[in-house]
Scaffold this motif. Structure first.
Motif, PDB file in Angstrom:
ATOM      1  N   LYS A 122      29.792  35.609  14.699  1.00  0.00           N
ATOM      2  CA  LYS A 122      30.344  35.726  13.483  1.00  0.00           C
ATOM      3  C   LYS A 122      31.583  34.880  13.553  1.00  0.00           C
ATOM      4  CE  LYS A 122      28.817  39.073  10.467  1.00  0.00           C
ATOM      5  NZ  LYS A 122      29.207  40.064   9.416  1.00  0.00           N
ATOM      6  N   SER A 123      31.689  33.769  12.607  1.00  0.00           N
ATOM      7  CA  SER A 123      32.912  32.908  12.716  1.00  0.00           C
ATOM      8  C   SER A 123      34.069  33.754  12.250  1.00  0.00           C
ATOM      9  CB  SER A 123      32.691  31.816  11.791  1.00  0.00           C
ATOM     10  OG  SER A 123      34.122  31.127  11.619  1.00  0.00           O
ATOM     11  N   ASN A 163      35.675  31.850   8.674  1.00  0.00           N
ATOM     12  CA  ASN A 163      35.259  31.921   7.417  1.00  0.00           C
ATOM     13  C   ASN A 163      33.974  32.949   7.476  1.00  0.00           C
ATOM     14  OD1 ASN A 163      33.188  30.744   8.767  1.00  0.00           O
ATOM     15  ND2 ASN A 163      33.285  28.993   7.690  1.00  0.00           N
ATOM     16  N   LYS A 164      34.115  34.013   8.485  1.00  0.00           N
ATOM     17  CA  LYS A 164      33.171  35.058   8.339  1.00  0.00           C
ATOM     18  C   LYS A 164      31.835  34.867   8.162  1.00  0.00           C
ATOM     19  CE  LYS A 164      36.187  38.035   9.137  1.00  0.00           C
ATOM     20  NZ  LYS A 164      36.582  38.252  10.290  1.00  0.00           N
ATOM     21  N   ARG A 165      31.034  33.586   8.348  1.00  0.00           N
ATOM     22  CA  ARG A 165      29.698  33.428   8.380  1.00  0.00           C
ATOM     23  C   ARG A 165      29.131  33.662   9.726  1.00  0.00           C
ATOM     24  NH1 ARG A 165      27.999  27.574   9.380  1.00  0.00           N
ATOM     25  NH2 ARG A 165      29.936  26.878  10.704  1.00  0.00           N
ATOM     26  N   PHE A 210      25.735  33.273  12.269  1.00  0.00           N
ATOM     27  CA  PHE A 210      24.408  32.343  12.917  1.00  0.00           C
ATOM     28  C   PHE A 210      24.173  32.581  14.222  1.00  0.00           C
ATOM     29  CE2 PHE A 210      28.613  30.336  12.583  1.00  0.00           C
ATOM     30  CZ  PHE A 210      28.949  29.899  14.050  1.00  0.00           C
TER      31      PHE A 210
END
Length: 63
Positions: free
Chosen positions: A42-43, A46-48, A50
């Protein structure tokens, strides 16, 4: 990054002191899949989340 080091970081109680980067962006390792050599991250910015290859992670920013 190697699988063993990624697992050490993920399981560390002091994760906040270890910076892990994917494409020069700071990320948190959420889980590892040792069968196919991927990590779910998780980034931090920006909390996305992948899936990526573990080999693409590093402990320092690339210059």
């Amino acid at each position: 990054m190697q699988l063993r080091r990624a697992a050490e970081i993920m399981n560390s109680k002091q994760k906040e002191n270890i910076a892990v980067y994917y494409q020069n962006e700071p990320v948190n390792i959420v889980s590892l899949n040792s069968n196919i050599g991927t990590a779910y991250v998780k980034s931090i910015n920006n909390k996305r989340g992948f899936d990526i290859l573990i080999e693409e992670l590093s402990e320092k920013k690339q210059q």
